[in-house]
Design an enzyme around this catalytic site. Structure first.
Site, short mmCIF file in Angstrom:
data_model
loop_
_atom_site.label_atom_id
_atom_site.label_comp_id
_atom_site.label_asym_id
_atom_site.label_seq_id
_atom_site.Cartn_x
_atom_site.Cartn_y
_atom_site.Cartn_z
NE ARG A 130 -10.19 -115.70 4.58
CZ ARG A 130 -11.24 -116.42 4.22
NH1 ARG A 130 -12.42 -116.16 4.68
NH2 ARG A 130 -11.09 -117.39 3.34
NE ARG A 153 -16.76 -112.01 4.66
CZ ARG A 153 -17.03 -113.28 4.35
NH1 ARG A 153 -18.07 -113.58 3.61
NH2 ARG A 153 -16.25 -114.25 4.79
NE ARG A 172 -17.68 -107.02 -0.10
CZ ARG A 172 -18.48 -107.95 0.43
NH1 ARG A 172 -17.99 -109.13 0.75
NH2 ARG A 172 -19.75 -107.70 0.65
CG ASP A 208 -9.40 -116.31 -2.01
OD1 ASP A 208 -9.90 -116.05 -0.90
OD2 ASP A 208 -9.53 -117.43 -2.57
CE1 TYR A 261 -13.23 -123.89 -1.52
CE2 TYR A 261 -10.97 -124.51 -1.00
CZ TYR A 261 -12.21 -124.07 -0.59
OH TYR A 261 -12.46 -123.82 0.74
O1 CP3 Z 1 -6.12 -113.46 5.89
C1 CP3 Z 1 -6.27 -112.39 5.27
O2 CP3 Z 1 -6.80 -111.37 5.76
C2 CP3 Z 1 -5.69 -112.31 3.87
C3 CP3 Z 1 -6.55 -112.59 2.79
C4 CP3 Z 1 -7.13 -114.00 2.61
C5 CP3 Z 1 -8.43 -114.21 2.13
N1 CP3 Z 1 -8.58 -115.54 1.90
C6 CP3 Z 1 -9.40 -113.16 1.83
C7 CP3 Z 1 -10.83 -113.53 1.69
C8 CP3 Z 1 -6.53 -115.25 2.79
C9 CP3 Z 1 -5.17 -115.60 3.37
C10 CP3 Z 1 -7.46 -116.22 2.31
C11 CP3 Z 1 -7.18 -117.66 2.27
C12 CP3 Z 1 -8.21 -118.58 1.80
N2 CP3 Z 1 -9.16 -118.37 0.84
C13 CP3 Z 1 -8.33 -119.92 2.24
C14 CP3 Z 1 -7.38 -120.62 3.20
C15 CP3 Z 1 -7.58 -120.19 4.61
C16 CP3 Z 1 -8.87 -120.66 5.22
O3 CP3 Z 1 -9.66 -119.77 5.58
O4 CP3 Z 1 -9.05 -121.87 5.40
C17 CP3 Z 1 -9.41 -120.49 1.57
C18 CP3 Z 1 -9.93 -121.91 1.75
C19 CP3 Z 1 -9.93 -119.52 0.67
C20 CP3 Z 1 -11.02 -119.67 -0.31
C21 CP3 Z 1 -12.15 -118.77 -0.03
N3 CP3 Z 1 -12.11 -117.40 -0.17
C22 CP3 Z 1 -13.44 -119.14 0.41
C23 CP3 Z 1 -13.88 -120.56 0.69
C24 CP3 Z 1 -14.17 -117.96 0.53
C25 CP3 Z 1 -15.63 -117.85 0.87
C26 CP3 Z 1 -15.87 -118.07 2.30
C27 CP3 Z 1 -15.91 -116.76 2.98
O5 CP3 Z 1 -15.26 -116.62 4.04
O6 CP3 Z 1 -16.64 -115.90 2.48
C28 CP3 Z 1 -13.31 -116.88 0.22
C29 CP3 Z 1 -13.65 -115.45 0.26
C30 CP3 Z 1 -12.71 -114.52 0.99
N4 CP3 Z 1 -11.35 -114.57 0.96
C31 CP3 Z 1 -13.10 -113.39 1.75
C32 CP3 Z 1 -11.93 -112.76 2.19
C33 CP3 Z 1 -11.81 -111.50 2.99
C34 CP3 Z 1 -14.53 -112.94 1.96
C35 CP3 Z 1 -14.98 -112.32 0.68
C36 CP3 Z 1 -15.90 -111.13 0.85
O7 CP3 Z 1 -15.42 -110.03 1.18
O8 CP3 Z 1 -17.10 -111.33 0.62
#
Ligand code: CP3
Length: 346
Positions: free
Chosen positions: A24, A28, A37, A74, A151
């Site tokens: 990640r 944010r 964003r 994602d 999910y």
């Molecule tokens: O790692 C990186 O920087 C690359 C991008 C990336 C994101 N999500 C961007 C993201 C990667 C590799 C993921 C993987 C992901 N997404 C996983 C597996 C890894 C882990 O964290 O366990 C999972 C379970 C998801 C599903 C997901 N996406 C959830 C549950 C959420 C909401 C929770 C949260 O952190 O807000 C997201 C949103 C998400 N994916 C964000 C980002 C940067 C935040 C969104 C925002 O900008 O509001």
């Protein structure tokens, strides 16, 4: 011969200073991410707008000089591409239409039919292959079938993956059909990521830890092996990182059993334990607790040094044990990077 440090570690080389990137890393906690964003309008539009997705992928590389960039996208784009509804509720997380009966499943597209929908992601990869510094490795990724299924079945994130476990118990046929569909789509998606320029791919099984005993073998290890075996037959040179998060003892032998080149370790296990039990199979990645990116200070420095030292006798990629959180301080990220890179002189 490649000289990229990540590629050398993945090939099994023990480096004096481990390469580093962060789960990640585009997110944010960075003001420049929030600005891009806002320009995109929302998170999903950001994922599907190649110029902006490439921009946020590059932001942490410019700021910290990580050895790898991870594609900004994602894991839930696969359900979206299969035809499920997907949206994000600010402050709460993802929401999807649910898969609970045969008619929900029947409405999904075939796993080979995802490329049109995912074309913007492949374009992001092409932009990044052109614009990344020559020493930076580009990592593509997808969610593992179990994690994506949790999910799709629940329609949201769940603390214990209860709805997915319930479907597995009550309608195994439907559950396994869904797992197979996601597996098929994931092979197609990762294969096209590699063709578009991803140099490494990572499989995120964030909820593997809730699969116990035979279920772990059946629904975490076996799908990972299927995906990796097929990718290796199509792209034998491309390394794969597997992340069966919170697998515990399940980390032992996971790389050998699945064909993964590297196993990412979460921070619930000790680095010394992983060095002894997992690293003999090949490269490991991990495993600093993400909370240090919030709290910083001497604890961050000592923990970072302890992990570097624990893994110093074999191939290692330094990373967090899970994603960095929005309340993290970018100064602490810099302190971690400096500590890893100056570690050789400490
Ligand atoms: O790692 C990186 O920087 C690359 C991008 C990336 C994101 N999500 C961007 C993201 C990667 C590799 C993921 C993987 C992901 N997404 C996983 C597996 C890894 C882990 O964290 O366990 C999972 C379970 C998801 C599903 C997901 N996406 C959830 C549950 C959420 C909401 C929770 C949260 O952190 O807000 C997201 C949103 C998400 N994916 C964000 C980002 C940067 C935040 C969104 C925002 O900008 O509001």
């Amino acid at each position: 011969m490649t000289t990229k440090k990540i590629m050398r570690a993945l090939a099994g080389e023990t480096l004096a200073t481990p390469p580093i990137w962060m789960m990640r890393q585009a997110g944010r906690y960075l003001p420049e991410y929030m600005a891009t964003r806002a320009q995109a309008g929302d998170f999903l539009s950001l994922c599907y707008t190649p110029d902006l997705a490439a921009e946020v992928t590059l932001q942490p590389i410019r700021r910290f000089g990580f050895d790898a960039a991870i594609l900004f996208a994602d894991i839930l784009l696969i359900p979206d591409a299969l035809g499920a509804d997907l949206w994000f509720v600010t402050g709460e997380g993802p929401r999807l239409s649910t898969i609970t009966q045969a008619s929900d499943f029947a409405a999904l597209k075939p796993g080979t039919d995802v490329h049109d929908h995912l074309a913007p992601i492949y374009e992001t990869i092409r932009i990044l292959s052109r614009d990344l510094p020559s020493e930076t490795t580009l990592i593509g990724f997808a969610g593992a079938p179990w994690t994506v299924a949790t999910y799709m079945i629940a329609g949201r994130g769940t603390p214990d993956q209860g709805p997915a476990h319930a479907l597995k118990a009550e309608n195994k046929q439907l559950f396994e059909a869904l797992m197979d569909r996601i597996t098929e789509a994931t092979i197609e998606y990762l294969s096209m990521q590699i063709q578009s320029g991803a140099e490494v791919v990572k499989l995120f099984d964030s909820w593997a830890g809730s699969l116990k005993g035979d279920d772990f073998v059946r629904y975490a290890l076996t799908p990972a092996r299927k995906i990796i075996t097929e990718l290796k037959s199509r792209h034998p040179e491309t390394p794969v990182i597997a992340f069966p998060r919170e697998a515990g003892d399940g980390y032992i032998g996971f790389a050998k059993a699945t064909g993964a080149d590297c196993v990412a370790i979460d921070n619930s296990v000790q680095a010394d334990w992983a060095a002894k039990n997992v690293q003999p199979d090949g490269c490991v990645q991990g495993n600093l607790a993400p909370t240090h990116m919030v709290t910083g200070g001497q604890d961050l420095v000592s923990e970072t040094q302890r992990i570097v030292k624990a893994f110093s006798k074999g191939p290692h990629i330094f990373n967090l044990g899970h994603g960095i959180t929005p309340n993290a301080d970018p100064e602490n990220v810099k302190l971690m990077v400096d500590t890893v890179r100056e570690g050789a002189h400490v």
